[in-house]
Scaffold this active site. Structure first.
Site, mmCIF file in Angstrom:
data_model
loop_
_atom_site.group_PDB
_atom_site.id
_atom_site.type_symbol
_atom_site.label_atom_id
_atom_site.label_comp_id
_atom_site.label_asym_id
_atom_site.label_seq_id
_atom_site.Cartn_x
_atom_site.Cartn_y
_atom_site.Cartn_z
ATOM 1 C CE LYS A 127 -2.945 -0.593 30.847
ATOM 2 N NZ LYS A 127 -2.640 -1.529 31.867
ATOM 3 C CB CYS A 186 -2.962 2.267 35.808
ATOM 4 S SG CYS A 186 -2.313 0.904 36.753
HETATM 5 N N1 SAJ Z 1 -12.548 6.926 39.456
HETATM 6 C C1 SAJ Z 1 -13.410 8.003 39.573
HETATM 7 N N2 SAJ Z 1 -14.633 7.937 38.953
HETATM 8 C C2 SAJ Z 1 -15.041 6.841 38.244
HETATM 9 C C3 SAJ Z 1 -14.149 5.742 38.127
HETATM 10 C C4 SAJ Z 1 -12.902 5.813 38.742
HETATM 11 O O1 SAJ Z 1 -13.082 9.020 40.208
HETATM 12 O O2 SAJ Z 1 -16.171 6.849 37.748
HETATM 13 C C5 SAJ Z 1 -11.215 6.984 40.098
HETATM 14 C C6 SAJ Z 1 -10.997 5.918 41.167
HETATM 15 O O3 SAJ Z 1 -11.527 6.320 42.394
HETATM 16 C C7 SAJ Z 1 -9.489 5.797 41.194
HETATM 17 C C8 SAJ Z 1 -9.110 6.050 39.734
HETATM 18 O O4 SAJ Z 1 -10.222 6.683 39.133
HETATM 19 O O5 SAJ Z 1 -8.900 6.822 41.997
HETATM 20 C C9 SAJ Z 1 -8.758 4.790 38.966
HETATM 21 O O6 SAJ Z 1 -9.633 3.716 39.305
HETATM 22 P P1 SAJ Z 1 -10.226 2.686 38.237
HETATM 23 O O7 SAJ Z 1 -11.069 1.709 38.958
HETATM 24 O O8 SAJ Z 1 -10.847 3.415 37.124
HETATM 25 O O9 SAJ Z 1 -8.946 1.990 37.604
HETATM 26 P P2 SAJ Z 1 -7.613 1.266 38.175
HETATM 27 O O10 SAJ Z 1 -6.510 2.278 38.195
HETATM 28 O O11 SAJ Z 1 -7.855 0.501 39.415
HETATM 29 O O12 SAJ Z 1 -7.336 0.198 36.986
HETATM 30 C C10 SAJ Z 1 -7.244 0.674 35.649
HETATM 31 C C11 SAJ Z 1 -8.164 -0.189 34.764
HETATM 32 N N3 SAJ Z 1 -8.305 0.428 33.443
HETATM 33 C C12 SAJ Z 1 -9.531 0.690 32.887
HETATM 34 O O13 SAJ Z 1 -10.568 0.451 33.458
HETATM 35 C C13 SAJ Z 1 -9.533 1.245 31.503
HETATM 36 C C14 SAJ Z 1 -7.600 -1.602 34.645
HETATM 37 O O14 SAJ Z 1 -8.359 -2.377 33.743
HETATM 38 C C15 SAJ Z 1 -6.138 -1.543 34.174
HETATM 39 O O15 SAJ Z 1 -5.559 -2.829 34.074
HETATM 40 C C16 SAJ Z 1 -5.360 -0.757 35.205
HETATM 41 O O16 SAJ Z 1 -5.888 0.584 35.243
HETATM 42 C C17 SAJ Z 1 -3.895 -0.755 34.807
HETATM 43 O O17 SAJ Z 1 -3.122 -1.513 35.397
HETATM 44 O O18 SAJ Z 1 -3.523 -0.044 33.853
#
Ligand code: SAJ
Length: 414
Positions: A212, A266
């Site tokens: 994870k 996360c």
């Molecule tokens: N972000 C960027 N650029 C990108 C993708 C995301 O700047 O290309 C930013 C987003 O705006 C946000 C942050 O990253 O601020 C996180 O967003 P996210 O959509 O990547 O992830 P979370 O935090 O909503 O959910 C993540 C997920 N993990 C992965 O995709 C590996 C989810 O599957 C997990 O269950 C979750 O963390 C968790 O609970 O750990």
């Protein structure tokens, strides 16, 4: 069936949907939370968090009598622990919520029960959880000393759902299940197969914990690469959005998108658990965290430079949530940026966040929550911090006379 009564400890963004998913399969589910308000809300068939479709599921589960909430653990056949694991000073994992939950569950355990840790945890936390329970129940045996023959079975099965898509992903995603012994893992697999349609894959607890953390660290490193590119491109006068679009035409390149920083609780937290466990080895993972955490300051500096041309600039921050189309402001870089700008320009910062009705307390005096139309009329500088759907439909003509800082590439990608 082995598991007729299932107890979920911690009724937050993960625990409540999971409890509702078991209840939808007609299991008797006892949800436990220390927050009396959450317990009362759920027992009315309502929810205290925002997640699409969750309200209907919880309402049905409570009305049909499959789900009840309480503040004190009661006997059950399986216990799922889904409590927060934040970090404390110095980015050290804080296991106090897991400790409190396992000590609360221990008195009601009986021979044959299964306890699963769902919270994202540093390597070794599942063993530690079992040790806390064993301390309070010398009359029962636990896997660390009794192995396959233990009275209580213990496993780790980290949640992996994406906020905003929790209900679908809970059912469809594959699950990594780490048993403290093989028998523990098999029991946990049987439990999850009650509602999970994805594959449930067995491993040991330490690998499941690391898996994870690895998933989120991998995403963090990917975003840090994109964020670093955005700084380099700004210096070299290259449009980073076009650059990434072009590079991604290569069949084996898949660069993520730059943004104002990484938010949520996360991805911005979990990589530190790896760094804490292996500080000398986790060099790239640590650097990625530093790169992503420094991005909000860089954005503020950019806004400051742009605002210099106005005597008393009115600055509109489009979006406060940590990502698009959700209401969650936790650990949001957009909030950090709006707060910093408000300190520098008191009374001149507007925030547009269509998914909330009121600002969090610490922003209330500094920032004015404003409707999109009004902000577009009043602002000199527009900072796009979140690419929420309503922002995407703004007519670009309305932005022509403004200074626009687009941290998400929303306009470039339109
Ligand atoms: N972000 C960027 N650029 C990108 C993708 C995301 O700047 O290309 C930013 C987003 O705006 C946000 C942050 O990253 O601020 C996180 O967003 P996210 O959509 O990547 O992830 P979370 O935090 O909503 O959910 C993540 C997920 N993990 C992965 O995709 C590996 C989810 O599957 C997990 O269950 C979750 O963390 C968790 O609970 O750990």
């Amino acid at each position: 069936m082995e598991f007729e009564t299932i107890s979920v400890i911690g009724l937050g963004y993960i625990g409540l949907p999971t409890a509702a998913a078991f209840a939808a399969r007609r299991k008797k589910v006892i949800g436990v939370d220390v927050n009396q308000h959450a317990v009362d809300t759920i027992n009315r068939g309502e929810i205290h968090i925002v997640e699409p479709e969750l309200d209907m599921l919880v309402q049905a589960a409570v009305t049909q009598g499959h789900l009840t909430a309480t503040t004190a653990p009661q006997p059950a056949d399986a216990f799922l622990i889904a409590v927060p694991t934040p970090f404390s000073d110095g980015y050290k994992p804080d296991l106090s919520y897991i400790e409190a939950a396992s000590r609360a569950v221990a008195p009601v355990l009986k021979k044959g029960d299964l306890v699963v840790l769902e919270s994202t945890s540093p390597v070794g936390a599942t063993e530690q959880m079992a040790a806390w329970m064993a301390e309070l129940r010398p009359d029962l045996t636990f896997p660390q000393e009794a192995g396959e023959a233990s009275d209580i079975r213990v496993a780790h099965c980290p949640e992996r759902v994406l906020p905003g898509h929790v209900i679908r992903e809970l059912v469809e995603n594959d699950r990594v299940i780490g048993g403290m012994t093989r028998r523990c893992g098999e029991a946990a697999r049987e439990l999850y197969q009650i509602f999970v349609r994805g594959e449930c894959i067995l491993t040991n607890a330490r690998t499941a914990e690391m898996c994870k953390l690895t998933e989120n660290a991998s995403r963090d490193v990917g975003i840090a690469f994109a964020n670093e590119l955005s700084l380099i491109c700004d210096r070299l006068d290259i449009n980073v959005w076009e650059l990434i679009r072009l590079a991604n035409r290569h069949p084996r390149v898949n660069i993520l998108q730059p943004g104002p920083g990484v938010g949520g609780h996360c991805i911005a937290v979990d990589p530190w658990f790896i760094v804490d466990s292996a500080p000398d080895e986790a060099r790239l993972i640590r650097t990625a965290r530093i790169v992503n955490d420094s991005k909000p300051h860089w954005v503020v500096e950019r806004v400051e430079r742009a605002a210099m041309r106005f005597k008393e600039p009115v600055i509109a921050c489009l979006g406060l949530a940590f990502k698009a189309d959700i209401d969650d402001l936790r650990e949001s870089p957009a909030v950090e940026i709006a707060a910093d700008l408000a300190r520098r320009h008191p009374g001149c910062v507007l925030a547009i966040e269509p998914n909330i009705r009121e600002l969090p307390a610490h922003l209330r005096d500094a920032v004015e929550l404003c409707a999109l139309n009004e902000a577009l009329l009043r602002a000199d500088v527009i900072v796009i911090l979140v690419d929420h759907a309503p922002f995407k439909s703004v007519d670009p003509i309305r932005l022509q006379t403004k200074v626009v800082i687009d941290t998400r590439g929303m306009l470039a990608r339109a």
